[in-house]
Motif scaffolding. Structure first.
Motif, PDB file in Angstrom:
ATOM      1  N   LEU A   1       0.580  -1.229  -0.059  1.00  0.00           N
ATOM      2  CA  LEU A   1       0.038   0.018  -0.055  1.00  0.00           C
ATOM      3  C   LEU A   1       0.993   1.153  -0.093  1.00  0.00           C
ATOM      4  N   LYS A   2       2.088   1.310   0.775  1.00  0.00           N
ATOM      5  CA  LYS A   2       2.655   2.258   0.916  1.00  0.00           C
ATOM      6  C   LYS A   2       3.572   2.549  -0.565  1.00  0.00           C
ATOM      7  N   ARG A   3       3.742   1.635  -1.650  1.00  0.00           N
ATOM      8  CA  ARG A   3       4.211   1.864  -2.768  1.00  0.00           C
ATOM      9  C   ARG A   3       3.171   2.063  -3.769  1.00  0.00           C
ATOM     10  N   SER A   4       2.150   2.001  -3.685  1.00  0.00           N
ATOM     11  CA  SER A   4       1.039   2.301  -4.704  1.00  0.00           C
ATOM     12  C   SER A   4       0.731   3.701  -4.695  1.00  0.00           C
ATOM     13  N   CYS A   5      -0.004   3.666  -6.046  1.00  0.00           N
ATOM     14  CA  CYS A   5      -0.720   5.226  -6.379  1.00  0.00           C
ATOM     15  C   CYS A   5      -2.113   5.431  -5.620  1.00  0.00           C
ATOM     16  N   GLU A   6      -2.487   4.370  -4.604  1.00  0.00           N
ATOM     17  CA  GLU A   6      -3.865   4.594  -4.256  1.00  0.00           C
ATOM     18  C   GLU A   6      -4.014   5.914  -3.178  1.00  0.00           C
TER      19      GLU A   6
ATOM     20  N   GLY B   1       0.969  11.997 -16.241  1.00  0.00           N
ATOM     21  CA  GLY B   1       1.565  11.252 -17.297  1.00  0.00           C
ATOM     22  C   GLY B   1       2.502  10.015 -16.849  1.00  0.00           C
ATOM     23  N   LYS B   2       2.532  10.094 -15.745  1.00  0.00           N
ATOM     24  CA  LYS B   2       3.316   8.775 -15.085  1.00  0.00           C
ATOM     25  C   LYS B   2       2.506   7.519 -15.148  1.00  0.00           C
ATOM     26  N   PRO B   3       3.171   6.252 -15.127  1.00  0.00           N
ATOM     27  CA  PRO B   3       2.366   4.983 -15.101  1.00  0.00           C
ATOM     28  C   PRO B   3       1.848   4.682 -13.859  1.00  0.00           C
ATOM     29  N   TYR B   4       0.545   4.561 -13.861  1.00  0.00           N
ATOM     30  CA  TYR B   4      -0.321   4.328 -12.739  1.00  0.00           C
ATOM     31  C   TYR B   4       0.076   3.120 -12.146  1.00  0.00           C
ATOM     32  N   GLY B   5       0.199   2.935 -10.704  1.00  0.00           N
ATOM     33  CA  GLY B   5       0.427   1.967  -9.890  1.00  0.00           C
ATOM     34  C   GLY B   5       1.585   1.829  -9.129  1.00  0.00           C
ATOM     35  N   LYS B   6       2.497   2.627  -9.530  1.00  0.00           N
ATOM     36  CA  LYS B   6       3.676   2.630  -8.611  1.00  0.00           C
ATOM     37  C   LYS B   6       3.722   4.236  -8.259  1.00  0.00           C
TER      38      LYS B   6
ATOM     39  N   CYS C   1       5.211   7.723  -7.397  1.00  0.00           N
ATOM     40  CA  CYS C   1       6.477   8.356  -7.990  1.00  0.00           C
ATOM     41  C   CYS C   1       6.738   9.679  -7.052  1.00  0.00           C
ATOM     42  N   SER C   2       7.463  10.531  -7.367  1.00  0.00           N
ATOM     43  CA  SER C   2       7.782  11.703  -6.658  1.00  0.00           C
ATOM     44  C   SER C   2       6.929  12.816  -6.497  1.00  0.00           C
ATOM     45  N   ARG C   3       5.768  12.708  -7.609  1.00  0.00           N
ATOM     46  CA  ARG C   3       4.771  13.604  -7.760  1.00  0.00           C
ATOM     47  C   ARG C   3       3.436  13.278  -6.937  1.00  0.00           C
ATOM     48  N   TYR C   4       3.562  12.115  -6.133  1.00  0.00           N
ATOM     49  CA  TYR C   4       2.409  11.715  -5.062  1.00  0.00           C
ATOM     50  C   TYR C   4       2.024  12.725  -4.383  1.00  0.00           C
ATOM     51  N   GLU C   5       0.887  13.055  -4.308  1.00  0.00           N
ATOM     52  CA  GLU C   5       0.166  14.081  -3.437  1.00  0.00           C
ATOM     53  C   GLU C   5      -1.057  13.458  -2.746  1.00  0.00           C
ATOM     54  N   VAL C   6      -1.531  13.716  -1.593  1.00  0.00           N
ATOM     55  CA  VAL C   6      -2.681  13.160  -0.817  1.00  0.00           C
ATOM     56  C   VAL C   6      -3.933  13.787  -1.161  1.00  0.00           C
ATOM     57  N   VAL C   7      -5.108  13.048  -1.349  1.00  0.00           N
ATOM     58  CA  VAL C   7      -6.106  13.951  -1.749  1.00  0.00           C
ATOM     59  C   VAL C   7      -6.415  14.696  -0.444  1.00  0.00           C
ATOM     60  N   ASN C   8      -6.898  15.865  -0.483  1.00  0.00           N
ATOM     61  CA  ASN C   8      -7.506  16.655   0.561  1.00  0.00           C
ATOM     62  C   ASN C   8      -8.872  16.260   0.786  1.00  0.00           C
ATOM     63  N   GLY C   9      -9.224  15.897   1.908  1.00  0.00           N
ATOM     64  CA  GLY C   9     -10.709  15.625   1.659  1.00  0.00           C
ATOM     65  C   GLY C   9     -11.235  15.244   3.335  1.00  0.00           C
TER      66      GLY C   9
END
Length: 68
Positions: free
Chosen positions: A25-30, A53-58, A60-68
């Protein structure tokens, strides 16, 4: 097909499974703010894509948490 086990993998099998699931879970894009689920026009199936534009599933450095 034998795999060498790490020392931490020799403990309780249920704890090993839970540790591996948490690590996956820590390595995924979820939960990324840049992920978007779209419906394909030809098949009608839904897929998840990265808006950056990055491959989904892994993750990346642009990961941001959804505000909600």
């Amino acid at each position: 097909m034998t795999a060498d086990l790490q020392r931490w993998e020799l403990r309780d099998p249920m704890l090993v499974v839970m540790s591996r699931q948490q690590a996956a879970l820590k390595r995924s894009c979820e939960g990324c703010a840049h992920a978007k689920t779209i419906e394909t026009p030809f098949i009608g199936d839904t897929i998840t894509r990265c808006l950056k534009g990055k491959p989904y599933g892994k993750k990346c450095s642009r990961y941001e948490v959804v505000n909600g």
